[in-house]
Scaffold this motif. Sequence first.
Motif, mmCIF file in Angstrom:
data_model
loop_
_atom_site.group_PDB
_atom_site.id
_atom_site.type_symbol
_atom_site.label_atom_id
_atom_site.label_comp_id
_atom_site.label_asym_id
_atom_site.label_seq_id
_atom_site.Cartn_x
_atom_site.Cartn_y
_atom_site.Cartn_z
ATOM 1 N N ILE A 13 0.850 -1.198 0.000
ATOM 2 C CA ILE A 13 0.000 0.000 0.000
ATOM 3 C C ILE A 13 0.887 1.250 0.000
ATOM 4 C CG2 ILE A 13 -1.803 1.251 1.238
ATOM 5 C CD1 ILE A 13 -2.447 -1.468 2.645
ATOM 6 N N PRO A 14 0.745 2.133 -0.979
ATOM 7 C CA PRO A 14 1.564 3.337 -0.987
ATOM 8 C C PRO A 14 1.498 4.135 0.316
ATOM 9 C CG PRO A 14 0.529 3.079 -3.125
ATOM 10 C CD PRO A 14 -0.042 2.011 -2.240
ATOM 11 N N ALA A 15 0.336 4.157 0.967
ATOM 12 C CA ALA A 15 0.202 4.903 2.222
ATOM 13 C C ALA A 15 0.882 4.195 3.390
ATOM 14 C CB ALA A 15 -1.276 5.127 2.559
ATOM 15 N N ARG A 16 1.257 2.923 3.199
ATOM 16 C CA ARG A 16 1.961 2.120 4.206
ATOM 17 C C ARG A 16 1.168 1.938 5.502
ATOM 18 N NH1 ARG A 16 4.301 1.101 0.167
ATOM 19 N NH2 ARG A 16 6.571 0.939 -0.124
ATOM 20 N N ARG A 17 -0.139 1.933 5.386
ATOM 21 C CA ARG A 17 -0.984 1.665 6.557
ATOM 22 C C ARG A 17 -2.324 1.167 6.078
ATOM 23 N NH1 ARG A 17 -5.098 5.346 7.471
ATOM 24 N NH2 ARG A 17 -4.958 7.345 6.395
ATOM 25 N N PHE A 18 -3.054 0.523 6.986
ATOM 26 C CA PHE A 18 -4.434 0.168 6.706
ATOM 27 C C PHE A 18 -5.308 1.404 6.891
ATOM 28 C CE2 PHE A 18 -3.560 -4.408 8.332
ATOM 29 C CZ PHE A 18 -3.019 -4.761 7.099
ATOM 30 N N GLY A 19 -6.424 1.435 6.205
ATOM 31 C CA GLY A 19 -7.386 2.510 6.411
ATOM 32 C C GLY A 19 -8.221 2.251 7.649
ATOM 33 N N THR A 20 -9.027 3.224 8.016
ATOM 34 C CA THR A 20 -9.924 3.078 9.157
ATOM 35 C C THR A 20 -11.371 3.029 8.673
ATOM 36 O OG1 THR A 20 -10.280 5.443 9.567
ATOM 37 C CG2 THR A 20 -8.303 4.433 10.546
#
Length: 242
Positions: free
Chosen positions: A201-208
Amino acid sequence: MTDDPQAPAGRVVLVTGGNRGIGRAIAVAFGAAGYRVAITSRDGSGPAGVLAVQADVTDAVALDAAFRVVEAELGPVEVVVANAGITRDTLLLRMSEDDFDDVVATNLGGAFRVVKRASKGMLRARFGRVILISSVVGMLGSAGQVNYAASKSALVGFARSLTRELGARGITANVIAPGFIETDMTAALPEATQTEYKGRIPARRFGTVDEVARTAVWLASDDAAYISGAVIPVDGGLGMGH
């Protein structure tokens, strides 16, 4: 509850599968924005402050009964969020016909049933917001999820066809495509697996779940009145180009 100036107070929202995860967050967010909120769940449970009605989205009769309860207590449904969904993950050669049919009947057939029922009141009012919860998997694909991916990608054609049918009546239909979201399911994954997924994931995190919920509230607002047939990714960039 507080009234959001972007969301006309008192509009009635129905969220299917609103008792947990993304659906629950969507229901809570609409309530906080000043909407009157109802949810369906298989066991009739739901978050505080919303009208929870027992219904299975694969059962048109049960859904009709749920709508009649919501209409009697809150009024005609003006915003519908088709969120209820299931998985039956396995590789194609191991996938049974029931594995395929059950997922399609819930994820796609459930959206069809709830939107068809909701559209009757929307047509009378010449206003409506249809929000379909898809998945990045519907565009990206995923090994072991032929059934799930097919059911979720089909929602795009559903929304775009509905836009062409009902767009002149003040009704919009849009798709939200979440990526990996922090839920009980992702929390149960081994830490190494979570790290591997985040690396994609480009954002390097899971979403909420709240990030998905706020997108749904925005799509229902007057600010999004000229948006229809769109796919809104909430995936940290995972599905770019798809």
